[in-house]
Motif scaffolding. Structure first.
Motif, PDB file in Angstrom:
ATOM      1  N   ARG A  46      20.415 -42.225   8.734  1.00 58.65           N
ATOM      2  CA  ARG A  46      18.981 -42.524   8.680  1.00 58.65           C
ATOM      3  C   ARG A  46      18.244 -41.574   7.742  1.00 58.65           C
ATOM      4  O   ARG A  46      17.176 -41.924   7.214  1.00 58.65           O
ATOM      5  CB  ARG A  46      18.382 -42.459  10.091  1.00 58.65           C
ATOM      6  CG  ARG A  46      18.862 -43.550  11.039  1.00 58.65           C
ATOM      7  CD  ARG A  46      18.299 -43.336  12.437  1.00 58.65           C
ATOM      8  NE  ARG A  46      18.754 -42.079  13.009  1.00 58.65           N
ATOM      9  CZ  ARG A  46      18.358 -41.593  14.177  1.00 58.65           C
ATOM     10  NH1 ARG A  46      17.462 -42.270  14.894  1.00 58.65           N
ATOM     11  NH2 ARG A  46      18.827 -40.447  14.639  1.00 58.65           N
ATOM     12  N   GLU A 105      18.423 -43.105   4.312  1.00 58.60           N
ATOM     13  CA  GLU A 105      17.546 -44.278   4.245  1.00 58.60           C
ATOM     14  C   GLU A 105      16.081 -43.862   4.179  1.00 58.60           C
ATOM     15  O   GLU A 105      15.269 -44.490   3.494  1.00 58.60           O
ATOM     16  CB  GLU A 105      17.784 -45.189   5.449  1.00 58.60           C
ATOM     17  CG  GLU A 105      19.075 -45.992   5.355  1.00 58.60           C
ATOM     18  CD  GLU A 105      19.173 -46.773   4.044  1.00 58.60           C
ATOM     19  OE1 GLU A 105      18.188 -47.457   3.661  1.00 58.60           O
ATOM     20  OE2 GLU A 105      20.223 -46.668   3.386  1.00 58.60           O
ATOM     21  N   ARG A 124      15.403 -42.920   0.674  1.00 57.25           N
ATOM     22  CA  ARG A 124      15.301 -44.110  -0.173  1.00 57.25           C
ATOM     23  C   ARG A 124      13.935 -44.786   0.003  1.00 57.25           C
ATOM     24  O   ARG A 124      13.324 -45.243  -0.960  1.00 57.25           O
ATOM     25  CB  ARG A 124      16.445 -45.071   0.138  1.00 57.25           C
ATOM     26  CG  ARG A 124      16.513 -46.271  -0.791  1.00 57.25           C
ATOM     27  CD  ARG A 124      17.796 -47.064  -0.595  1.00 57.25           C
ATOM     28  NE  ARG A 124      18.922 -46.387  -1.216  1.00 57.25           N
ATOM     29  CZ  ARG A 124      19.929 -45.829  -0.559  1.00 57.25           C
ATOM     30  NH1 ARG A 124      19.962 -45.879   0.760  1.00 57.25           N
ATOM     31  NH2 ARG A 124      20.908 -45.246  -1.194  1.00 57.25           N
ATOM     32  N   THR A 125      13.453 -44.837   1.236  1.00 55.77           N
ATOM     33  CA  THR A 125      12.143 -45.436   1.497  1.00 55.77           C
ATOM     34  C   THR A 125      11.040 -44.648   0.791  1.00 55.77           C
ATOM     35  O   THR A 125      10.133 -45.234   0.173  1.00 55.77           O
ATOM     36  CB  THR A 125      11.873 -45.473   3.015  1.00 55.77           C
ATOM     37  OG1 THR A 125      12.862 -46.292   3.643  1.00 55.77           O
ATOM     38  CG2 THR A 125      10.491 -46.034   3.307  1.00 55.77           C
ATOM     39  N   ARG A 171      11.179 -45.315  -2.955  1.00 55.40           N
ATOM     40  CA  ARG A 171      10.584 -46.607  -3.292  1.00 55.40           C
ATOM     41  C   ARG A 171       9.057 -46.494  -3.370  1.00 55.40           C
ATOM     42  O   ARG A 171       8.416 -47.027  -4.283  1.00 55.40           O
ATOM     43  CB  ARG A 171      10.974 -47.657  -2.257  1.00 55.40           C
ATOM     44  CG  ARG A 171      12.425 -48.093  -2.297  1.00 55.40           C
ATOM     45  CD  ARG A 171      12.647 -49.302  -1.391  1.00 55.40           C
ATOM     46  NE  ARG A 171      14.052 -49.666  -1.330  1.00 55.40           N
ATOM     47  CZ  ARG A 171      14.813 -49.555  -0.253  1.00 55.40           C
ATOM     48  NH1 ARG A 171      14.290 -49.104   0.881  1.00 55.40           N
ATOM     49  NH2 ARG A 171      16.082 -49.903  -0.290  1.00 55.40           N
ATOM     50  N   THR A 199      17.186 -47.205  -5.462  1.00 53.84           N
ATOM     51  CA  THR A 199      16.325 -47.763  -4.413  1.00 53.84           C
ATOM     52  C   THR A 199      16.669 -49.200  -4.052  1.00 53.84           C
ATOM     53  O   THR A 199      16.046 -49.787  -3.167  1.00 53.84           O
ATOM     54  CB  THR A 199      14.854 -47.697  -4.850  1.00 53.84           C
ATOM     55  OG1 THR A 199      14.693 -48.375  -6.108  1.00 53.84           O
ATOM     56  CG2 THR A 199      14.399 -46.248  -5.002  1.00 53.84           C
ATOM     57  N   ALA A 200      17.662 -49.768  -4.711  1.00 50.56           N
ATOM     58  CA  ALA A 200      18.023 -51.164  -4.453  1.00 50.56           C
ATOM     59  C   ALA A 200      18.636 -51.316  -3.066  1.00 50.56           C
ATOM     60  O   ALA A 200      19.259 -50.386  -2.526  1.00 50.56           O
ATOM     61  CB  ALA A 200      19.000 -51.658  -5.515  1.00 50.56           C
ATOM     62  N   ASP A 201      18.441 -52.487  -2.478  1.00 54.86           N
ATOM     63  CA  ASP A 201      19.075 -52.777  -1.192  1.00 54.86           C
ATOM     64  C   ASP A 201      20.588 -52.685  -1.344  1.00 54.86           C
ATOM     65  O   ASP A 201      21.158 -53.197  -2.312  1.00 54.86           O
ATOM     66  CB  ASP A 201      18.694 -54.179  -0.717  1.00 54.86           C
ATOM     67  CG  ASP A 201      17.221 -54.273  -0.345  1.00 54.86           C
ATOM     68  OD1 ASP A 201      16.638 -53.222  -0.016  1.00 54.86           O
ATOM     69  OD2 ASP A 201      16.659 -55.389  -0.399  1.00 54.86           O
ATOM     70  N   GLY A 202      21.240 -52.023  -0.399  1.00 55.83           N
ATOM     71  CA  GLY A 202      22.688 -51.894  -0.443  1.00 55.83           C
ATOM     72  C   GLY A 202      23.177 -50.814  -1.382  1.00 55.83           C
ATOM     73  O   GLY A 202      24.381 -50.705  -1.629  1.00 55.83           O
ATOM     74  N   ALA A 203      22.245 -49.991  -1.916  1.00 52.92           N
ATOM     75  CA  ALA A 203      22.658 -48.910  -2.816  1.00 52.92           C
ATOM     76  C   ALA A 203      23.533 -47.902  -2.076  1.00 52.92           C
ATOM     77  O   ALA A 203      23.451 -47.750  -0.863  1.00 52.92           O
ATOM     78  CB  ALA A 203      21.431 -48.212  -3.395  1.00 52.92           C
ATOM     79  N   ASP A 247      25.040 -44.316  -0.734  1.00 57.00           N
ATOM     80  CA  ASP A 247      24.348 -43.239  -0.044  1.00 57.00           C
ATOM     81  C   ASP A 247      24.499 -41.892  -0.735  1.00 57.00           C
ATOM     82  O   ASP A 247      24.437 -40.853  -0.100  1.00 57.00           O
ATOM     83  CB  ASP A 247      24.840 -43.125   1.400  1.00 57.00           C
ATOM     84  CG  ASP A 247      24.266 -44.195   2.303  1.00 57.00           C
ATOM     85  OD1 ASP A 247      24.878 -44.459   3.349  1.00 57.00           O
ATOM     86  OD2 ASP A 247      23.210 -44.757   1.958  1.00 57.00           O
TER      87      ASP A 247
END
Length: 616
Positions: free
Chosen positions: A552, A555, A558-559, A562, A585-589, A591
């Motif tokens: 988390r 994530e 990343r949020t 973005r 920042t792409a979905d599924g990037a 970690d």
């Protein structure tokens, strides 16, 4: 332990500048929450914020020595001199009289007796300024290993100085500006002695003295590592190291306030805790109080990575039980690490966004919790540099690489391993201008040129002499600065026994074959202290300071990244590579964005809150 600042101006009357000094001094309030003081003279102005540790009632600063109605010398002083009692006795025998029981007054009288050579007699961690009204000269003196920070900024008619850059930046004549060299220093995993990142600002080098007078300034070195023949056999070497450690720990347990140790369960912190427990028991006091940092679910869900094979918790608890310490775990979760207030506090403490990401935040929160019960803590910092504990000391590729070994081992990316780098999200054109590999190489060559050699240093021994020197003069500075800023941000004094210059000097001249005589890292330290450790801890493989493994956290980064990319007014946006940030920042990037995202987010907050100008 305290925060200091000051201003020397030979063309102005500084007795009229109290408001400016008060503003500069106020930036050091976190370092000294117990008291504030200002001293003004025509051409010298000193500010001080005090964390009272020794002689709580008598150690008020700035402190002077006066005779026949005139001031002989004044200081604003930060640190601890562990041999002050012996120095006080010697100075008393030479005719000096004392009105307090503080180590600060001892330093003043040591200067009156021996001049700037007094620095050579001090055993401790310190950074202080001395103003001599008789000569109208300023001395800025920093301890041998650079445990305590001290910065200065020359002006056309004098100098500004402070424990941290923020004290200097609070002066109206200084504007925070960073050029290409400063930005390269910030981004790379180096800490060049004397470099302060900000344009026009310098850091007093460890073991050095800066003298400022009307004719200008000079820099002299009063201590440096030297290469000498080591004639002691293995048994004598191990015994001497233990003798030194017993003496060092006993000295550093002196305080008039509550004291504790930082215990990770690794060899270094366990040795300090065990020897502290032993010394306190022999003195009829104790038990020792110890603290460790942990993360919610960390031990239960731990996954070994490139640097950490085991979680700290079980080992810290084993040592605490073995020595009977009063132990407490400080357990953090991802919400603590991502809290905007906590991260802002860390950035404010460090002055620059060049830290360890979640490692800085967790360290700050650990110290904040420790400060609720203790004012002084002993830490195992620098044992790896002294005794050769990092894995890259023992990795042929890292040792033979033509660069700093920790960079060759991948630490310019992230502590937890992975392929990402701190500069991964920055604009390619900017990186071309900065030439980070070239900058690292220049700094590496400068460091190698300083290495002292013994005539017997050949082959692998010669290279390991270099590796040790690089760590003791460069890498350890990164960690000491981090620890100082995080601890002093909450008014906690952290002492580092393994930085005692007697131990550093002795082990530096011990042959590498002896340092690894049992085929392991830190062989000498383990042999010297095994009797006070449980076998589980004594035999544990090196594991660095922990980093959260909670997915988390990535994530959350990343949020935030973005949101930054969507903010057209974000000051860091012109420095970013659009394609790299889009991928991150792409979905599924993947970690592995942590080092790059932490740097970029930190830089954005830094530029926004400090108003720093990038002169690129």
């Amino acid at each position: 332990m305290c925060g200091i600042t000051g201003w020397i101006s030979y063309d102005n009357d500084l007795t009229t500048q109290r408001p400016t000094l008060e503003t500069m001094t106020a930036t050091m309030a976190c370092r000294g929450p117990d008291a504030a003081g200002i001293w003004l003279d025509t051409h010298a102005a000193f500010g001080h914020r005090r964390l009272a540790v020794i002689d709580i009632d008598g150690g008020t600063q700035p402190m002077t020595v006066d005779h026949d109605g005139r001031t002989l010398v004044v200081t604003t002083y930060s640190g601890e001199v562990y041999n002050y009692r012996e120095l006080r006795a010697e100075l008393t025998g030479l005719g000096h009289t004392f009105r307090t029981h503080s180590d600060t007054e001892v330093v003043l009288h040591a200067y009156l007796e021996w001049g700037e050579a007094c620095a050579e007699r001090l055993n401790g961690m310190y950074a202080f300024a001395l103003w001599d009204p008789r000569t109208e000269e300023l001395l800025l003196i920093r301890d041998r290993m650079g445990i305590k920070p001290l910065y200065y900024h020359p002006t056309p008619d004098g100098v500004l100085f402070g424990s941290e850059p923020k004290a200097i930046l609070a002066h109206p004549a200084v504007r925070p500006t960073v050029d290409t060299e400063g930005l390269a220093e910030l981004i790379t995993f180096t800490k060049t002695p004397g470099h302060a990142v900000y344009q026009g600002m310098h850091e007093v080098r460890p073991g050095h003295i800066v003298r400022v007078g009307r004719a200008g300034s000079t820099v002299t070195r009063y201590w440096a590592l030297e290469a000498r023949d080591h004639t002691d056999g293995l048994d004598t070497t191990v015994a001497h190291i233990r003798e030194l450690l017993d003496d060092i720990v006993a000295r550093q347990l002196i305080a008039d306030v509550p004291l504790c140790t930082l215990l990770s369960g690794g060899l270094d912190s366990s040795v300090i805790t065990a020897l502290s427990a032993k010394a306190l028991a022999e003195a009829g006091s104790g038990p020792v109080r110890s603290f460790a940092v942990d993360f919610t679910g960390y031990t239960e869900n731990f996954t070994p990575d490139a640097l950490r094979g085991t979680p700290d918790g079980p080992y810290a608890h084993a040592l605490a039980e073995h020595v009977g310490s009063d132990h407490r775990d400080i357990v953090l979760d991802t919400a603590d690490l991502m809290d905007p207030g906590h991260r802002a506090a860390v950035l404010a403490a460090r002055d620059l966004p060049n830290g360890f990401g979640d490692g800085d935040t967790s360290l700050y929160l650990l110290f904040q919790a420790v400060r609720e019960q203790s004012t002084v803590a002993l830490s195992g910092e620098s044992a790896d540099e002294v005794f050769g504990g990092y894995r890259w000391f023992h990795d042929p590729a890292s040792v033979q690489a033509d660069t700093f070994p920790w960079i060759a081992a991948g630490l310019s990316g992230r502590f937890a391993g992975g392929n990402a780098t701190r500069e991964a999200l920055l604009d390619r054109g900017l990186l071309g201008k900065l030439d980070l590999p070239g900058y690292e190489q220049r700094r590496y060559r400068e460091a190698l040129a300083e290495v002292p050699y013994h005539e017997g240093d050949t082959g692998h021994q010669r290279r390991m002499r270099e590796i040790s020197y690089l760590h003791l003069t460069r890498f350890v500075q990164i960690l000491l600065d981090r620890k100082d800023r995080a601890s002093m941000a909450v008014g906690l004094e952290v002492r580092v026994p393994f930085c005692d210059h007697r131990l550093v000097d002795y082990v530096f001249n011990t042959p590498w074959a002896m340092k690894t005589f049992d085929g392991r890292e830190k062989s000498l330290l383990r042999a010297a202290t095994r009797d006070v450790l449980p076998a589980l801890v004594a035999d544990r493989v090196k594991s660095p300071y922990p980093s959260t493994q909670d997915p988390r956290y990535n994530e959350a980064l990343r949020t935030e990244l973005r949101a930054l990319c969507a903010d057209r007014d974000a000051p860091v946006r012109p420095l970013l590579d659009p394609e790299a940030t889009a991928q991150a920042t792409a979905d599924g990037a993947r970690d592995d964005i942590r080092p790059g995202a932490e740097l970029v987010l930190g830089m954005n907050a830094w530029l926004r809150t400090t108003g720093t100008t990038l002169a690129l």
